[in-house]
Design a protein around this motif. Sequence first.
Motif, mmCIF file in Angstrom:
data_model
loop_
_atom_site.group_PDB
_atom_site.id
_atom_site.type_symbol
_atom_site.label_atom_id
_atom_site.label_comp_id
_atom_site.label_asym_id
_atom_site.label_seq_id
_atom_site.Cartn_x
_atom_site.Cartn_y
_atom_site.Cartn_z
ATOM 1 N N GLU A 79 32.189 61.985 30.290
ATOM 2 C CA GLU A 79 32.491 60.712 30.936
ATOM 3 C C GLU A 79 32.113 60.694 32.414
ATOM 4 O OE1 GLU A 79 33.427 58.099 29.248
ATOM 5 O OE2 GLU A 79 33.335 59.351 27.454
ATOM 6 N N ALA A 80 31.744 61.849 32.962
ATOM 7 C CA ALA A 80 31.332 61.888 34.364
ATOM 8 C C ALA A 80 30.037 61.108 34.538
ATOM 9 C CB ALA A 80 31.165 63.331 34.817
ATOM 10 N N GLU A 81 29.932 60.394 35.665
ATOM 11 C CA GLU A 81 28.782 59.517 35.876
ATOM 12 C C GLU A 81 27.458 60.278 35.875
ATOM 13 O OE1 GLU A 81 28.633 56.242 35.868
ATOM 14 O OE2 GLU A 81 30.779 56.268 35.383
ATOM 15 N N GLU A 82 27.437 61.463 36.538
ATOM 16 C CA GLU A 82 26.192 62.227 36.587
ATOM 17 C C GLU A 82 25.780 62.721 35.206
ATOM 18 O OE1 GLU A 82 29.580 65.060 37.679
ATOM 19 O OE2 GLU A 82 28.990 62.983 38.064
ATOM 20 N N ASN A 83 26.789 63.037 34.360
ATOM 21 C CA ASN A 83 26.477 63.477 32.997
ATOM 22 C C ASN A 83 26.028 62.314 32.121
ATOM 23 O OD1 ASN A 83 27.067 66.166 33.530
ATOM 24 N ND2 ASN A 83 29.234 65.925 33.027
ATOM 25 N N LYS A 84 26.613 61.160 32.320
ATOM 26 C CA LYS A 84 26.171 59.975 31.582
ATOM 27 C C LYS A 84 24.722 59.653 31.910
ATOM 28 C CE LYS A 84 30.484 57.416 30.829
ATOM 29 N NZ LYS A 84 31.209 56.153 31.127
#
Length: 243
Positions: free
Chosen positions: A194-199
């Motif tokens: 759910e982390a933005e960088e992972n998305k």
Amino acid sequence: MMKLLLLLFSGVKFSKLLASGGTMIISVAVYAWIFGWWYAVGFVLLMFVHEMGHYIAARQRGLNVGLPTFIPFLGAWIELKDMPHDAETEAYIGLGGPLAGTVGSILCYFLARNYDSDLLMAVAYSGFFLNLFNMIPLSPFDGGRITAVLTPRIWFVGVPVLLALFYYRPSPMLIIIGLLAWPQLWRAWKYDPEAEENKAYYDMSGEVRFTYAAYYLILLAFLAVMTNDVHELVQAARQVKGI
């Protein structure tokens, strides 16, 4: 001034080519000392084909990439000067190496059958095994780069495979690979989808994930079958010659 700059630029490119070729020659010399010249040349050429698969794939995606560097018993790698911007690009580059390496190994295999060459058959076996080994789903293996398009947590599947290989045939190289894999496993453990960088990096469509999973499994199965079958052919040839 422009001519001088062009001369310097061409000199830099030549030095990089010389460095890559130099490490390749050193690897051939080291392997030749143990296995003989012709086998060493064939084995290193197959590694070169494997790495050029990565190189071409990276260039196709517009990334700046360096020529292969070779280190005996540790293999070879290319330097990605531009990092992939998403997991699909990384998987594409990761798949390029084993795919090109498999094609090179198939060519050696058919040449070996056509000319009844035990040497080429041994080189083909090494090529199939090398590419199969690289399909372990654990970063920094190519398999880890391909399967990360699903989720980085899949890298934990590669841990028992690496441990089984070490139990079956202990090697300092496997210890080094384990040390290189540890930070990647820690990153996978802390992975938050759910982390933005992972998305931004890992958010892929189901179709993309399915496609790369299919490519991975088909290539893995083919390499496993060919590695086993060619190994049996090499062993049979050695028994006939009483080696």
